[in-house]
Scaffold this active site. Structure first.
Site, PDB file in Angstrom:
ATOM      1  N   ARG A  72      62.473  25.002  33.326  1.00 41.32           N
ATOM      2  CA  ARG A  72      61.458  24.039  33.795  1.00 41.32           C
ATOM      3  C   ARG A  72      62.002  23.214  34.964  1.00 41.32           C
ATOM      4  O   ARG A  72      61.294  22.927  35.940  1.00 41.32           O
ATOM      5  CB  ARG A  72      61.035  23.117  32.648  1.00 41.32           C
ATOM      6  CG  ARG A  72      60.133  23.777  31.628  1.00 41.32           C
ATOM      7  CD  ARG A  72      59.793  22.814  30.496  1.00 41.32           C
ATOM      8  NE  ARG A  72      59.025  21.674  30.987  1.00 41.32           N
ATOM      9  CZ  ARG A  72      58.958  20.510  30.317  1.00 41.32           C
ATOM     10  NH1 ARG A  72      59.616  20.340  29.192  1.00 41.32           N
ATOM     11  NH2 ARG A  72      58.241  19.514  30.801  1.00 41.32           N
ATOM     12  N   HIS A 121      58.082   9.060  29.889  1.00 42.16           N
ATOM     13  CA  HIS A 121      58.686  10.149  29.115  1.00 42.16           C
ATOM     14  C   HIS A 121      59.998  10.625  29.720  1.00 42.16           C
ATOM     15  O   HIS A 121      60.479  11.711  29.394  1.00 42.16           O
ATOM     16  CB  HIS A 121      57.702  11.325  28.999  1.00 42.16           C
ATOM     17  CG  HIS A 121      56.561  11.033  28.066  1.00 42.16           C
ATOM     18  ND1 HIS A 121      55.402  11.774  28.064  1.00 42.16           N
ATOM     19  CD2 HIS A 121      56.386  10.062  27.133  1.00 42.16           C
ATOM     20  CE1 HIS A 121      54.577  11.284  27.140  1.00 42.16           C
ATOM     21  NE2 HIS A 121      55.140  10.236  26.572  1.00 42.16           N
ATOM     22  N   CYS A 157      82.648  12.514  26.877  1.00 41.32           N
ATOM     23  CA  CYS A 157      82.888  12.561  25.424  1.00 41.32           C
ATOM     24  C   CYS A 157      82.816  13.962  24.839  1.00 41.32           C
ATOM     25  O   CYS A 157      83.039  14.146  23.637  1.00 41.32           O
ATOM     26  CB  CYS A 157      81.885  11.659  24.698  1.00 41.32           C
ATOM     27  SG  CYS A 157      80.191  12.291  24.740  1.00 41.32           S
ATOM     28  N   THR A 195      45.282  13.898  31.987  1.00 43.62           N
ATOM     29  CA  THR A 195      45.918  13.841  30.671  1.00 43.62           C
ATOM     30  C   THR A 195      44.887  14.141  29.597  1.00 43.62           C
ATOM     31  O   THR A 195      43.730  13.734  29.698  1.00 43.62           O
ATOM     32  CB  THR A 195      46.572  12.463  30.412  1.00 43.62           C
ATOM     33  OG1 THR A 195      47.204  12.473  29.127  1.00 43.62           O
ATOM     34  CG2 THR A 195      45.571  11.324  30.483  1.00 43.62           C
TER      35      THR A 195
HETATM   36  P1  OAD Z   1      48.201  18.093  28.436  1.00 41.92           P
HETATM   37  O1  OAD Z   1      48.658  19.488  28.713  1.00 41.92           O
HETATM   38  O2  OAD Z   1      48.028  17.626  27.021  1.00 41.92           O
HETATM   39  O3  OAD Z   1      46.824  17.843  29.169  1.00 41.92           O
HETATM   40  C1  OAD Z   1      46.694  18.240  30.522  1.00 41.92           C
HETATM   41  C2  OAD Z   1      45.381  17.692  31.016  1.00 41.92           C
HETATM   42  O4  OAD Z   1      45.283  17.991  32.407  1.00 41.92           O
HETATM   43  C3  OAD Z   1      44.171  18.317  30.333  1.00 41.92           C
HETATM   44  O5  OAD Z   1      43.247  17.292  29.991  1.00 41.92           O
HETATM   45  C4  OAD Z   1      43.583  19.228  31.418  1.00 41.92           C
HETATM   46  O6  OAD Z   1      42.163  19.296  31.334  1.00 41.92           O
HETATM   47  C5  OAD Z   1      43.985  18.466  32.666  1.00 41.92           C
HETATM   48  N1  OAD Z   1      44.071  19.276  33.890  1.00 41.92           N
HETATM   49  C6  OAD Z   1      44.289  20.596  34.007  1.00 41.92           C
HETATM   50  N2  OAD Z   1      44.300  20.960  35.314  1.00 41.92           N
HETATM   51  C7  OAD Z   1      44.101  19.806  36.031  1.00 41.92           C
HETATM   52  C8  OAD Z   1      44.015  19.488  37.419  1.00 41.92           C
HETATM   53  N3  OAD Z   1      44.142  20.445  38.357  1.00 41.92           N
HETATM   54  N4  OAD Z   1      43.798  18.198  37.783  1.00 41.92           N
HETATM   55  C9  OAD Z   1      43.648  17.229  36.844  1.00 41.92           C
HETATM   56  N5  OAD Z   1      43.733  17.460  35.502  1.00 41.92           N
HETATM   57  C10 OAD Z   1      43.948  18.726  35.128  1.00 41.92           C
HETATM   58  O7  OAD Z   1      49.222  17.132  29.206  1.00 41.92           O
HETATM   59  P2  OAD Z   1      49.447  15.605  28.937  1.00 41.92           P
HETATM   60  O8  OAD Z   1      48.206  14.893  28.516  1.00 41.92           O
HETATM   61  O9  OAD Z   1      50.167  15.038  30.105  1.00 41.92           O
HETATM   62  O10 OAD Z   1      55.167  14.654  26.137  1.00 41.92           O
HETATM   63  O11 OAD Z   1      50.477  15.682  27.693  1.00 41.92           O
HETATM   64  C11 OAD Z   1      51.148  14.532  27.353  1.00 41.92           C
HETATM   65  C12 OAD Z   1      52.487  14.877  26.799  1.00 41.92           C
HETATM   66  O12 OAD Z   1      52.464  16.008  25.909  1.00 41.92           O
HETATM   67  C13 OAD Z   1      53.549  15.277  27.795  1.00 41.92           C
HETATM   68  O13 OAD Z   1      54.056  14.188  28.535  1.00 41.92           O
HETATM   69  C14 OAD Z   1      54.620  15.786  26.855  1.00 41.92           C
HETATM   70  C15 OAD Z   1      53.793  16.625  25.926  1.00 41.92           C
HETATM   71  O14 OAD Z   1      54.277  16.556  24.606  1.00 41.92           O
HETATM   72  C16 OAD Z   1      56.525  14.615  26.011  1.00 41.92           C
HETATM   73  O15 OAD Z   1      57.222  15.444  26.540  1.00 41.92           O
HETATM   74  C17 OAD Z   1      57.018  13.477  25.199  1.00 41.92           C
END
Ligand code: OAD
Length: 254
Positions: A72, A121, A157, A195
């Site tokens: 990644r 995060h 360490c 998100t």
């Molecule tokens: P998700 O994968 O849960 O959600 C991604 C969001 O982006 C979805 O709502 C999609 O509809 C939207 N999406 C897709 N393509 C897009 C685009 N071109 N423009 C705008 N939006 C788009 O990702 P997150 O909500 O960020 O946590 O997930 C949150 C957390 O889940 C991450 O930070 C990570 C993971 O566990 C940790 O690592 C602690």
């Protein structure tokens, strides 16, 4: 997104005073970084999160987890900010105050020119050791697709190095949380971008903003768990909607 929605959002941003931007993985989707939960290609669709993004998973299989993050990290370091990141950075030049809070660990907001980004995060670009948290600033071994690497030992360490990201079950960085929740409570508007709103506590930020009287504008191609809290839902990809919003704000400001 509709012209009326863009116009309403532009007015909310222009009137916001302090604009908070809260972004998730969708913000970086058009930079070639897969999101976590997109059905087709979401990273979690191919991997078991409990195996990869937890301390227990890392201790059980450090080689597997280290290699997944190395893969990644390689993708992130070869990625470029997309027009959405650039629009957010340019927005900061035309509103009185703008702060970005992101769940993303890719650093692409900063690459696009956003300053003072709050990473709730952590960052995949930073590495620390598992047992004592010693920051590692040396050179990491190069990674090639498909290979598996053992995590290098901490030079201080000896404990294995790990990515400086928040794993499931871990606390978020205290300073980032304080800044993010304070911003959400003070902003006049929050731009919620890409998100799903499924991961807490970050998903609470727009609700804090709304409770404090802020307007919430959501940018997402699909409704999310937080769309109910949005005053305006600009449906579409960040790379298209944000430049259009920036243009609408510039037009309104003339
Ligand atoms: P998700 O994968 O849960 O959600 C991604 C969001 O982006 C979805 O709502 C999609 O509809 C939207 N999406 C897709 N393509 C897009 C685009 N071109 N423009 C705008 N939006 C788009 O990702 P997150 O909500 O960020 O946590 O997930 C949150 C957390 O889940 C991450 O930070 C990570 C993971 O566990 C940790 O690592 C602690």
């Amino acid at each position: 997104m509709t012209p009326e929605g863009l116009e309403r959002a532009a007015r909310m941003v222009a009137d916001s005073g302090l604009l908070a931007v809260s972004s998730g993985a969708g913000m970086s989707r058009e930079s070639g970084i897969p999101t976590f939960r997109d059905a087709m290609e979401g990273l979690w669709a191919r991997f078991d999160p409990q195996e990869l993004a937890t301390e227990a998973g890392f201790r059980a299989n450090p080689r597997r987890v280290w290699s997944w993050y190395a893969w990644r990290r390689e993708r992130v370091l070869n990625a470029c900010p997309n027009p959405g990141h650039v629009a957010v950075a340019q927005l900061a030049e035309i509103v009185p105050e703008l702060v970005v809070v992101t769940q993303n660990v890719d650093g692409l907001h900063a690459d696009a020119g956003s300053r003072g980004v709050v990473e709730v995060h952590g960052s995949i670009r930073r590495v620390r050791c598992l047992d004592r948290g010693h920051a590692f600033t040396g050179e990491l071994p190069p990674y090639t697709e498909g290979e598996e690497q053992d995590p290098p030992p901490c030079p201080v360490c000896g404990s294995p190095l790990r990515p400086d990201v928040v794993w499931f079950g871990e606390m978020l960085p205290v300073d980032a949380v304080q800044r993010a929740w304070s911003l959400a409570g003070r902003c006049g508007a929050m731009l919620l971008i890409g998100t799903s709103g499924t991961v807490w506590p970050a998903a609470e930020l727009p609700l804090v903003a709304r409770r404090s009287g802020a307007r919430v504008i959501e940018v997402n191609p699909h409704p999310s768990e937080l769309t109910h809290a949005a005053d305006v839902f600009l449906q579409g990809p960040a790379g298209e909607v944000l430049p259009a919003l920036l243009a609408a704000i510039r037009t309104a400001a003339r």
